[in-house]
Design a protein around this motif. Sequence first.
Motif, mmCIF file in Angstrom:
data_model
loop_
_atom_site.group_PDB
_atom_site.id
_atom_site.type_symbol
_atom_site.label_atom_id
_atom_site.label_comp_id
_atom_site.label_asym_id
_atom_site.label_seq_id
_atom_site.Cartn_x
_atom_site.Cartn_y
_atom_site.Cartn_z
ATOM 1 N N TRP A 1 2.570 -2.953 9.156
ATOM 2 C CA TRP A 1 3.899 -2.394 8.894
ATOM 3 C C TRP A 1 4.881 -2.815 9.993
ATOM 4 O O TRP A 1 5.967 -3.307 9.713
ATOM 5 C CB TRP A 1 3.791 -0.873 8.816
ATOM 6 C CG TRP A 1 4.850 -0.169 8.015
ATOM 7 C CD1 TRP A 1 4.759 0.236 6.717
ATOM 8 C CD2 TRP A 1 6.155 0.237 8.461
ATOM 9 N NE1 TRP A 1 5.925 0.853 6.318
ATOM 10 C CE2 TRP A 1 6.797 0.881 7.360
ATOM 11 C CE3 TRP A 1 6.841 0.125 9.662
ATOM 12 C CZ2 TRP A 1 8.092 1.391 7.444
ATOM 13 C CZ3 TRP A 1 8.137 0.636 9.740
ATOM 14 C CH2 TRP A 1 8.744 1.261 8.649
ATOM 15 N N MET B 1 4.693 1.254 -2.919
ATOM 16 C CA MET B 1 3.741 0.338 -2.266
ATOM 17 C C MET B 1 4.400 -0.653 -1.290
ATOM 18 O O MET B 1 3.726 -1.473 -0.702
ATOM 19 C CB MET B 1 2.943 -0.483 -3.297
ATOM 20 C CG MET B 1 2.404 0.279 -4.473
ATOM 21 S SD MET B 1 0.804 1.031 -4.166
ATOM 22 C CE MET B 1 -0.268 -0.394 -4.206
ATOM 23 N N ALA C 1 0.995 6.606 2.805
ATOM 24 C CA ALA C 1 -0.087 7.323 3.477
ATOM 25 C C ALA C 1 -1.235 6.414 3.904
ATOM 26 O O ALA C 1 -2.008 6.758 4.807
ATOM 27 C CB ALA C 1 -0.630 8.436 2.577
ATOM 28 N N GLU C 2 -1.335 5.246 3.260
ATOM 29 C CA GLU C 2 -2.468 4.354 3.529
ATOM 30 C C GLU C 2 -2.071 3.040 4.194
ATOM 31 O O GLU C 2 -2.936 2.200 4.488
ATOM 32 C CB GLU C 2 -3.195 4.044 2.211
ATOM 33 C CG GLU C 2 -3.778 5.277 1.524
ATOM 34 C CD GLU C 2 -4.223 4.980 0.098
ATOM 35 O OE1 GLU C 2 -4.454 3.785 -0.221
ATOM 36 O OE2 GLU C 2 -4.341 5.936 -0.692
ATOM 37 N N ALA C 3 -0.800 2.846 4.450
ATOM 38 C CA ALA C 3 -0.341 1.569 5.007
ATOM 39 C C ALA C 3 -0.914 1.332 6.400
ATOM 40 O O ALA C 3 -0.957 2.238 7.234
ATOM 41 C CB ALA C 3 1.184 1.548 5.073
ATOM 42 N N ASP C 4 -1.374 0.116 6.648
ATOM 43 C CA ASP C 4 -1.837 -0.294 7.968
ATOM 44 C C ASP C 4 -0.606 -0.432 8.866
ATOM 45 O O ASP C 4 0.255 -1.287 8.634
ATOM 46 C CB ASP C 4 -2.577 -1.635 7.858
ATOM 47 C CG ASP C 4 -3.138 -2.106 9.190
ATOM 48 O OD1 ASP C 4 -2.350 -2.201 10.155
ATOM 49 O OD2 ASP C 4 -4.345 -2.383 9.265
ATOM 50 N N ALA D 1 -4.876 -4.335 -5.810
ATOM 51 C CA ALA D 1 -4.664 -2.961 -5.329
ATOM 52 C C ALA D 1 -4.637 -1.952 -6.474
ATOM 53 O O ALA D 1 -5.125 -0.826 -6.343
ATOM 54 C CB ALA D 1 -3.367 -2.879 -4.521
ATOM 55 N N ALA E 1 0.849 -1.192 0.000
ATOM 56 C CA ALA E 1 0.000 0.000 0.000
ATOM 57 C C ALA E 1 0.882 1.239 0.000
ATOM 58 O O ALA E 1 2.042 1.181 0.429
ATOM 59 C CB ALA E 1 -0.894 0.018 1.251
ATOM 60 N N PRO E 2 0.361 2.380 -0.473
ATOM 61 C CA PRO E 2 1.132 3.630 -0.372
ATOM 62 C C PRO E 2 1.419 3.970 1.088
ATOM 63 O O PRO E 2 0.656 3.570 1.985
ATOM 64 C CB PRO E 2 0.200 4.673 -1.001
ATOM 65 C CG PRO E 2 -0.816 3.908 -1.776
ATOM 66 C CD PRO E 2 -0.954 2.581 -1.102
#
Length: 258
Positions: A107, A151, A100-103, A203, A97-98
């Motif tokens: 992570w 990503m 800004a949007e990563a969980d 995605a 994910a980018p």
Amino acid sequence: MTQDPSRLDGKLAVITGGGSGIGEATAHVFAQAGATVVVAGRRAEPLEKVAKAVGGHAITCDVSDQSDVRALFAKAKAITGRVDVLLNNAGGPGPIAPVAEADMDDWVACMHINLVGAMYCLQEAAKIMTAQGAGSIINMSSLMGIQGYPMRSAYVASKFALIGITETMARELGPHGVRVNALMPGAVSGENMDRILARRAEAEGRPAAEIEKENYTDVAALKRWVDPSEVGRAALYYASDLSSAITGDKMKVDCGRF
């Protein structure tokens, strides 16, 4: 007659993430070179299958659990009284994910396996190899350990860190006769890559085959995937006396993705 420097006869090698992919392929390469191989990972069934195929040993271990890692190295050392090679290979792809949007839970979990888990293994290997005055540690980084990739921030961060740790440990352990190097595979064919392609396709909303050509095969000089056994043979180079004067090094195994 001098001994063949590519052989690992009489040496014990620990391979984490040894039940599939690069770990499984390397277990076969090391065993063919004469090593006693210990494959470690979380799932007993694939480990036992690999161990049986190479005449080695299977030890279940979650590298993110320090007590598990300590037990792994104690059991491995008990087999021959030594640990000569560590392929520090266990890891996962992390969130796709980018930034800004990563969980962030995903992570941090990725870092805990890929980096903290690697460090647990490095600590145990360093203690044993320093005491015996010899050994070869091979950290499994990635092409993403020297260049950022969209990503994949968690994976990239963990693999960049492993390159720095490799260079640090090479300086620390060199006086004790222990070498520390890193492998940087590019796109390696297999189940793990298939899963990543599927997740990227979902995605990005486009076909996996298109992503594969654009990002993985067409960008390589050899226009193909890397086979896991090719990474295994590069690991053999670092594990054996073929590379006896080489430490703190990093090697791309990427079909020419430069």
